[in-house]
Design an enzyme around this catalytic site. Structure first.
Site, PDB file in Angstrom:
ATOM      1  CG  HIS A 235      -1.992  -0.971   1.228  1.00 56.28           C
ATOM      2  ND1 HIS A 235      -3.141  -0.788   1.949  1.00 56.28           N
ATOM      3  CD2 HIS A 235      -2.147  -2.155   0.585  1.00 56.28           C
ATOM      4  CE1 HIS A 235      -3.957  -1.812   1.762  1.00 56.28           C
ATOM      5  NE2 HIS A 235      -3.367  -2.665   0.941  1.00 56.28           N
TER       6      HIS A 235
ATOM      7  CD  GLU B 299      -2.004   4.379   3.259  1.00 60.27           C
ATOM      8  OE1 GLU B 299      -3.160   4.599   3.637  1.00 60.27           O
ATOM      9  OE2 GLU B 299      -1.742   3.555   2.353  1.00 60.27           O
TER      10      GLU B 299
ATOM     11  CB  CYS C 249      -6.715  -0.144   4.969  1.00 57.60           C
ATOM     12  SG  CYS C 249      -5.020  -0.790   4.982  1.00 57.60           S
TER      13      CYS C 249
ATOM     14  CB  CYS D 114      -2.204   1.810   6.044  1.00 57.36           C
ATOM     15  SG  CYS D 114      -1.763   0.989   4.491  1.00 57.36           S
TER      16      CYS D 114
END
Length: 153
Positions: free
Chosen positions: A46, A48, A76, A79
């Site tokens: 992801h 992040e 999410c 993260c």
């Protein structure tokens, strides 16, 4: 946030969901990331997470004290956990994630009082632009999936 949006556009160019993130310390970008899950076959790739890894490497520390993470979409659960674990004090995000948002939408892991670290959250920065990136991407994806396949002889 504009730099995070630029990162999201890199993901979009690869056919990835357009989410981008940057980590800033002392007004300098120390980490950048964009979604690479499909490209890298890695569920943890992801924006992040990638930006946090790069910032940690750049600063030579896993604690990202005095840093701000900017991300185009609300983090999410994974993260949010990484943000808490890396001690990021401030998260700025563009638009909410009604399906997986853990910075206030579904739950708020970033400010969970039982954790030893809590993060300030600033929301809706360049929200229309961040939301449009995602809605346009998924609209185009649905159109591509809807197109009939050419007949093969």
């Amino acid at each position: 946030m504009r730099e995070a949006i630029a990162e999201a556009r890199k993901a979009e160019q690869l056919g990835e969901v357009p989410i981008g993130a940057i980590v800033v310390k002392d007004n300098m970008i120390v980490g950048r990331g964009y979604n690479l899950r499909e490209t890298s076959f890695d569920a943890t790739a992801h924006a992040e997470i990638i930006a946090i890894r790069q910032a940690s490497e750049s600063l030579g520390a896993w604690r990202l004290l005095d840093c701000t993470l900017y991300v185009t979409l609300e983090p999410c659960p994974m993260c949010a956990g990484a943000i808490v674990q890396s001690r990021v004090p401030t998260v700025v995000y563009g638009t909410v994630d009604p399906k997986a948002g853990c910075a206030g939408t579904l739950m708020n892991l970033l400010q969970e009082p039982r954790f030893n670290h809590r993060t300030e959250i600033i929301t809706d920065i360049l929200q229309p632009e961040c939301a449009l990136l995602l809605t346009d991407f998924f609209k185009q994806l649905r159109l591509r999936l809807k197109k009939p396949k050419p007949l093969q002889s």
